[in-house]
Design an enzyme around this catalytic site. Structure first.
Site, PDB file in Angstrom:
ATOM      1  N   ASP A  53       0.816  -1.216   0.000  1.00  0.00           N
ATOM      2  CA  ASP A  53       0.000   0.000   0.000  1.00  0.00           C
ATOM      3  C   ASP A  53       0.844   1.257   0.000  1.00  0.00           C
ATOM      4  O   ASP A  53       2.032   1.239   0.277  1.00  0.00           O
ATOM      5  CB  ASP A  53      -0.816   0.057   1.303  1.00  0.00           C
ATOM      6  CG  ASP A  53      -2.055  -0.787   1.233  1.00  0.00           C
ATOM      7  OD1 ASP A  53      -2.349  -1.315   0.162  1.00  0.00           O
ATOM      8  OD2 ASP A  53      -2.716  -0.898   2.279  1.00  0.00           O
ATOM      9  N   LYS A  90      -3.727   3.518  -2.905  1.00  0.00           N
ATOM     10  CA  LYS A  90      -4.760   3.841  -1.934  1.00  0.00           C
ATOM     11  C   LYS A  90      -4.464   5.093  -1.126  1.00  0.00           C
ATOM     12  O   LYS A  90      -4.944   5.230  -0.013  1.00  0.00           O
ATOM     13  CB  LYS A  90      -5.099   2.668  -0.988  1.00  0.00           C
ATOM     14  CG  LYS A  90      -5.876   1.573  -1.677  1.00  0.00           C
ATOM     15  CD  LYS A  90      -7.043   1.088  -0.855  1.00  0.00           C
ATOM     16  CE  LYS A  90      -6.551   0.258   0.257  1.00  0.00           C
ATOM     17  NZ  LYS A  90      -7.269  -0.311   1.227  1.00  0.00           N
ATOM     18  N   MET A 101      -7.093   9.384   9.725  1.00  0.00           N
ATOM     19  CA  MET A 101      -7.713   9.896   8.497  1.00  0.00           C
ATOM     20  C   MET A 101      -8.600  11.111   8.769  1.00  0.00           C
ATOM     21  O   MET A 101      -9.682  11.243   8.202  1.00  0.00           O
ATOM     22  CB  MET A 101      -8.543   8.778   7.818  1.00  0.00           C
ATOM     23  CG  MET A 101      -7.670   7.652   7.285  1.00  0.00           C
ATOM     24  SD  MET A 101      -8.610   6.327   6.546  1.00  0.00           S
ATOM     25  CE  MET A 101      -8.777   5.199   7.922  1.00  0.00           C
TER      26      MET A 101
END
Ligand code: SAH
Length: 270
Positions: A41, A63, A175
């Site tokens: 990732d 991603k 996030m």
């Protein structure tokens, strides 16, 4: 004529920690060293990518927010196809695969397809980044507990803000960078003190780590003034004051060691 059955490969979900390769577990480092095919990732740090063996085929599936190289469905299919063709897959993820890493989904899906999955835990960003920023997640007298939440949601974010605002615990938000305003407004609206200390940790546990501290009410300002980029973690709670104390103590000891050195110098030249 009988067709020969291919034994499916094993998929190993490796949590590679928040960035510093020295934070890889021995088991994760071994899985990476022995890998023949690595699917990784965006969050896997450059320093960890540098440890991938030259002999391994490497597949970057991205991603980064808004910049998906492959969708999650495509990643799942890739893992299934490789494993079904008999290849062992080393699936390297940032932090811990089971903490906001979709590791659980990948594990269940592969198991449903009859593919053997192993999971290797990693140090999650909340733990690694806050430690590298001198912020203990719990601290006697300051926080009895800690809550990890994600501000990312496919649709609308449905956090229980009134519970979060009154927990009196450390809050770590993954996030959350694009939602700082909503986060601070919601917490303050539901009763959290607007002066609650906050920290923004960018690229934690890497050579590019930057840490900024301030108050909840100025979270967005702190982000904008310092042009914080992803990946970044938000830590909210009194424990942030420990990092400020450490900073102060370090400055003090630097100052006293330079005074010592100056006095030493004076003695020598006298
Ligand atoms: N599975 C990962 C988290 C994936 S979610 C883990 O356990 O750590 C991605 C979010 O994690 C980022 O948006 C950021 O909020 C946080 N994050 C991951 N690595 C980070 C790092 N090195 N520095 C700061 N934040 C990080």
């Amino acid at each position: 004529m009988k067709t020969k059955l291919i034994q499916p490969g094993v998929v190993t979900l490796v949590g590679s920690g928040p960035g510093d390769p020295d934070l890889l577990t021995v088991k994760a480092a071994r899985a990476i060293q022995q890998a023949t095919l690595i699917v990784f990732d965006n969050l896997v740090s450059e320093e960890i990518r540098a440890l991938f063996p030259d002999t391994a085929t490497q597949f970057y599936v991205g991603k980064a927010k808004g910049n998906h190289c492959l969708t999650q469905d495509e990643i799942n299919q890739l893992l299934i196809d490789y494993a079904k063709s008999g290849v062992d897959v080393c699936r390297v993820k940032g932090g811990d695969a089971f903490v906001f890493g979709r590791g659980g989904e990948e594990m269940l899906l592969l198991a449903k397809k009859g593919i053997h999955v192993e999971v290797i835990p990693g140090i999650t960003a909340a733990s690694g980044c806050s430690t590298y920023a001198n912020i203990p997640l719990t601290h006697r007298g300051l926080a009895q507990g800690c809550t990890f939440i994600t501000a990312h949601a496919d649709k609308e974010l449905t956090a229980n803000w009134s519970a979060l605002a009154t927990l009196n615990q450390t809050l770590v938000i993954y996030m959350g960078l694009s939602k700082t305003e909503m986060i601070s407004d919601s917490l303050i609206h539901h009763g959290m003190d607007s002066n609650t200390p906050v920290a923004l940790i960018e690229n934690g546990c890497t050579r590019k780590q930057r840490v900024f501290t301030g108050r909840l009410v100025e979270l967005t300002q702190l982000k904008n003034q310092n042009q914080i980029q992803s990946p970044a973690l938000i830590v909210i709670g009194e424990v942030v004051t420990v990092a400020n104390q450490m900073h102060w103590l370090e400055q003090l000891s630097e100052r006293s060691s330079s005074t010592d050195a100056a006095q030493q110098q004076m003695k020598l030249s006298a």
